[in-house]
Write a protein that holds these residues in place. Sequence first.
Motif, mmCIF file in Angstrom:
data_model
loop_
_atom_site.group_PDB
_atom_site.id
_atom_site.type_symbol
_atom_site.label_atom_id
_atom_site.label_comp_id
_atom_site.label_asym_id
_atom_site.label_seq_id
_atom_site.Cartn_x
_atom_site.Cartn_y
_atom_site.Cartn_z
ATOM 1 N N ALA A 239 -17.490 30.614 19.954
ATOM 2 C CA ALA A 239 -18.221 30.655 18.692
ATOM 3 C C ALA A 239 -17.315 30.630 17.468
ATOM 4 O O ALA A 239 -17.639 29.987 16.467
ATOM 5 C CB ALA A 239 -19.103 31.897 18.663
ATOM 6 N N HIS A 240 -16.186 31.325 17.507
ATOM 7 C CA HIS A 240 -15.332 31.434 16.328
ATOM 8 C C HIS A 240 -14.836 30.064 15.870
ATOM 9 O O HIS A 240 -14.277 29.296 16.656
ATOM 10 C CB HIS A 240 -14.137 32.339 16.626
ATOM 11 N N GLY A 241 -15.090 29.756 14.611
ATOM 12 C CA GLY A 241 -14.625 28.502 14.036
ATOM 13 C C GLY A 241 -15.450 27.290 14.396
ATOM 14 O O GLY A 241 -15.065 26.167 14.061
ATOM 15 N N SER A 242 -16.586 27.499 15.073
ATOM 16 C CA SER A 242 -17.392 26.360 15.517
ATOM 17 C C SER A 242 -18.654 26.210 14.658
ATOM 18 O O SER A 242 -19.527 27.085 14.685
ATOM 19 C CB SER A 242 -17.799 26.537 16.979
ATOM 20 N N PRO A 243 -18.808 25.107 13.920
ATOM 21 C CA PRO A 243 -20.039 24.886 13.155
ATOM 22 C C PRO A 243 -21.280 24.851 14.035
ATOM 23 O O PRO A 243 -22.366 25.268 13.610
ATOM 24 C CB PRO A 243 -19.795 23.519 12.493
ATOM 25 N N ALA A 244 -21.139 24.401 15.282
ATOM 26 C CA ALA A 244 -22.303 24.301 16.176
ATOM 27 C C ALA A 244 -22.856 25.665 16.542
ATOM 28 O O ALA A 244 -24.009 25.779 16.977
ATOM 29 C CB ALA A 244 -21.926 23.539 17.443
ATOM 30 N N ALA A 245 -22.049 26.720 16.366
ATOM 31 C CA ALA A 245 -22.489 28.073 16.708
ATOM 32 C C ALA A 245 -23.155 28.795 15.541
ATOM 33 O O ALA A 245 -23.657 29.901 15.709
ATOM 34 C CB ALA A 245 -21.305 28.895 17.193
ATOM 35 N N ALA A 246 -23.164 28.164 14.368
ATOM 36 C CA ALA A 246 -23.599 28.865 13.155
ATOM 37 C C ALA A 246 -25.017 29.410 13.249
ATOM 38 O O ALA A 246 -25.298 30.514 12.771
ATOM 39 C CB ALA A 246 -23.461 27.925 11.958
ATOM 40 N N ASP A 247 -25.930 28.657 13.846
ATOM 41 C CA ASP A 247 -27.319 29.117 13.934
ATOM 42 C C ASP A 247 -27.740 29.435 15.359
ATOM 43 O O ASP A 247 -28.933 29.494 15.667
ATOM 44 C CB ASP A 247 -28.256 28.074 13.335
ATOM 45 N N ASP A 248 -26.771 29.654 16.229
ATOM 46 C CA ASP A 248 -27.068 29.938 17.641
ATOM 47 C C ASP A 248 -27.325 31.427 17.822
ATOM 48 O O ASP A 248 -26.424 32.243 17.613
ATOM 49 C CB ASP A 248 -25.881 29.500 18.508
ATOM 50 N N LEU A 252 -21.770 35.097 19.525
ATOM 51 C CA LEU A 252 -21.171 36.321 19.005
ATOM 52 C C LEU A 252 -20.175 35.948 17.914
ATOM 53 O O LEU A 252 -19.246 35.172 18.155
ATOM 54 C CB LEU A 252 -20.458 37.077 20.125
ATOM 55 N N ARG A 253 -20.354 36.504 16.736
ATOM 56 C CA ARG A 253 -19.467 36.225 15.602
ATOM 57 C C ARG A 253 -18.490 37.382 15.438
ATOM 58 O O ARG A 253 -18.770 38.360 14.772
ATOM 59 C CB ARG A 253 -20.296 35.982 14.350
ATOM 60 N N LEU A 254 -17.349 37.241 16.067
ATOM 61 C CA LEU A 254 -16.366 38.325 16.094
ATOM 62 C C LEU A 254 -15.903 38.722 14.702
ATOM 63 O O LEU A 254 -15.651 39.912 14.444
ATOM 64 C CB LEU A 254 -15.160 37.910 16.939
ATOM 65 N N ASP A 255 -15.792 37.764 13.807
ATOM 66 C CA ASP A 255 -15.276 38.094 12.485
ATOM 67 C C ASP A 255 -16.278 38.891 11.657
ATOM 68 O O ASP A 255 -15.928 39.418 10.592
ATOM 69 C CB ASP A 255 -14.839 36.835 11.732
ATOM 70 N N ALA A 256 -17.515 39.018 12.136
ATOM 71 C CA ALA A 256 -18.518 39.811 11.422
ATOM 72 C C ALA A 256 -18.527 41.274 11.854
ATOM 73 O O ALA A 256 -19.212 42.088 11.238
ATOM 74 C CB ALA A 256 -19.913 39.211 11.645
ATOM 75 N N GLU A 262 -10.832 43.438 15.494
ATOM 76 C CA GLU A 262 -9.533 44.056 15.746
ATOM 77 C C GLU A 262 -9.162 44.025 17.222
ATOM 78 O O GLU A 262 -8.019 43.743 17.586
ATOM 79 C CB GLU A 262 -9.542 45.514 15.263
ATOM 80 N N LEU A 263 -10.135 44.343 18.066
ATOM 81 C CA LEU A 263 -9.839 44.440 19.496
ATOM 82 C C LEU A 263 -9.601 43.088 20.151
ATOM 83 O O LEU A 263 -8.819 42.991 21.100
ATOM 84 C CB LEU A 263 -10.996 45.139 20.225
ATOM 85 N N TYR A 264 -10.282 42.059 19.658
ATOM 86 C CA TYR A 264 -10.263 40.795 20.385
ATOM 87 C C TYR A 264 -9.741 39.615 19.552
ATOM 88 O O TYR A 264 -8.745 39.000 19.923
ATOM 89 C CB TYR A 264 -11.654 40.501 20.951
ATOM 90 N N LEU A 265 -10.382 39.310 18.443
ATOM 91 C CA LEU A 265 -9.960 38.142 17.682
ATOM 92 C C LEU A 265 -8.511 38.293 17.202
ATOM 93 O O LEU A 265 -7.693 37.380 17.341
ATOM 94 C CB LEU A 265 -10.904 37.921 16.504
ATOM 95 N N ASP A 266 -8.186 39.459 16.646
ATOM 96 C CA ASP A 266 -6.826 39.687 16.151
ATOM 97 C C ASP A 266 -5.811 39.850 17.269
ATOM 98 O O ASP A 266 -4.598 39.802 17.012
ATOM 99 C CB ASP A 266 -6.794 40.934 15.254
ATOM 100 N N ALA A 267 -6.274 40.059 18.493
ATOM 101 C CA ALA A 267 -5.368 40.290 19.628
ATOM 102 C C ALA A 267 -5.180 39.047 20.496
ATOM 103 O O ALA A 267 -4.408 39.081 21.451
ATOM 104 C CB ALA A 267 -5.897 41.444 20.490
ATOM 105 N N GLU A 268 -5.858 37.955 20.176
ATOM 106 C CA GLU A 268 -5.829 36.764 21.028
ATOM 107 C C GLU A 268 -4.440 36.182 21.205
ATOM 108 O O GLU A 268 -4.122 35.624 22.256
ATOM 109 C CB GLU A 268 -6.755 35.688 20.461
ATOM 110 N N ALA A 269 -3.613 36.284 20.179
ATOM 111 C CA ALA A 269 -2.303 35.644 20.239
ATOM 112 C C ALA A 269 -1.452 36.177 21.387
ATOM 113 O O ALA A 269 -0.575 35.476 21.893
ATOM 114 C CB ALA A 269 -1.565 35.835 18.914
ATOM 115 N N ARG A 275 -13.269 36.445 23.540
ATOM 116 C CA ARG A 275 -14.410 37.341 23.767
ATOM 117 C C ARG A 275 -15.754 36.676 23.462
ATOM 118 O O ARG A 275 -16.812 37.238 23.764
ATOM 119 C CB ARG A 275 -14.204 38.580 22.878
ATOM 120 N N ASP A 276 -15.726 35.476 22.849
ATOM 121 C CA ASP A 276 -16.956 34.895 22.306
ATOM 122 C C ASP A 276 -17.262 33.515 22.882
ATOM 123 O O ASP A 276 -17.624 32.593 22.173
ATOM 124 C CB ASP A 276 -16.853 34.810 20.779
ATOM 125 N N ARG A 277 -17.160 33.381 24.201
ATOM 126 C CA ARG A 277 -17.442 32.094 24.835
ATOM 127 C C ARG A 277 -18.925 31.738 24.697
ATOM 128 O O ARG A 277 -19.794 32.594 24.576
ATOM 129 C CB ARG A 277 -17.066 32.166 26.316
#
Length: 442
Positions: A239-248, A252-256, A262-269, A275-277
């Motif tokens: 979902a993160h960064g995907s326009p197709a997920a905007a109205d789905d 799951l919008r991790l940045d919201a 903190e636990l997932y999006l910021d730790a991906e590197a 976390r948001d498949r």
Amino acid sequence: MSPRADGRVRHAVVGTGARAEMFVRALVLDHADTTELVAFTDVNQARMDAHNRWLTELGHHPVPTYAAGDFGAMLDKERVDVVLVTSVDVTHDEYVVAALRAGREVLTEKPMTVDAPRCRRILDAVAETGGRVTVAFNYRYNPLHEQVRRLLADGAVGEIGSVHFEWLLDVRHGADYFRRWHRDKAVSGGLMVHKASHHFDLVNWWLDATPVEVYAAGRLFFYGDTGRRHGYARDYDRAHGSPAAADDPFALRLDAHPRLRELYLDAEAEDGYQRDRNVFAAGVSIEDDMAVLARYSTGATMTYHLTAYAPWEGYRVMVNGSRGRLELEVTENDFVDRGTAGAVKGAALHGTEAPAEGGGATLTLRPFWAPPRQIPVEGRTRHGHGGADARMTGVLFGGHPDPLDRAATADDGALALLTGLAANRSFETGQPVRVADLLTTR
């Protein structure tokens, strides 16, 4: 574990995803007089750092952090008494066995592990070391479930002949298992293990019986790429960064969500975990619609059904006996609001996004030769698994009385797990599976 000279038992937490937060808060806030949190261990430093930031917000000092490969050194350096395992399910046995062989006690999240060889490994380590493993089956501590236990033990329905148990995960909660690592059966054991082990443990506990034989059927009906025919799928991988997920509503919008970000999006590197498949993407190997028929050592049978795509969330339990029938119905929420459908049900949000959905519970005794009787529901809340989390940590961390013997052992964990594993094998073979055979065949 006997307390040290200062009266507190030293705990280390292994696995610092969202599942750890409830335990961490209980250790440092609710039971700081009897317990001490002394370390975190994880494969991801960013997640441990996030938990330490939250500890600081709670007024607690940060604790030392250790890479997973330094687990053994951590036990000695931090003088750990109890290891609290909240890591990904497939890794539980690694930490449980290592802790037992190092002379430590273990408290592990359910399920105890994900397959029969790992289960055998844990049971062998318990036998070899004489160590103690407690499985965090918090559903045992739900006041409603305690009521059911007492009623059945007191003979309210006489000798028990059968149980029907239906569990519904709604399209918010159910979908979340298909966004994350749980979608991989090799890692989670599927919902028969990860989720239903809760329910199988309750039936074992309520009946004071062990499962003997299981026959089951399950399939992936709604989620995954097989579910695209239902018309809900969007074309994106995560979902993160995907326009197709905007109205789905399934996205799951991790940045919201600050905690999840903190636990997932910021730790991906660090480890690449997403976390948001997309719940309708390829790669799902678990089932979402499962039916089970089980026979127990007392002769009683259970029919069980788990649906992971329901419009409402809750469960129904019916117990038939020689003197009548007991019926429990719990509505955790009566519908899913589309505006919060992409939220996560769990401790990481602290209920800050709890929607205005309705719920309730009824407990009905239907004796022979008499009108049905509504039994007042005791102590249930809408938070913390119906009040179970606080009651469980009170027993496990605070030394509160446990007259119903709710603390589940490694043997209890194995019996709940084996019901789900037998169901999984029956899915594959189409045949009944004897539970005892799972631990004797290699």
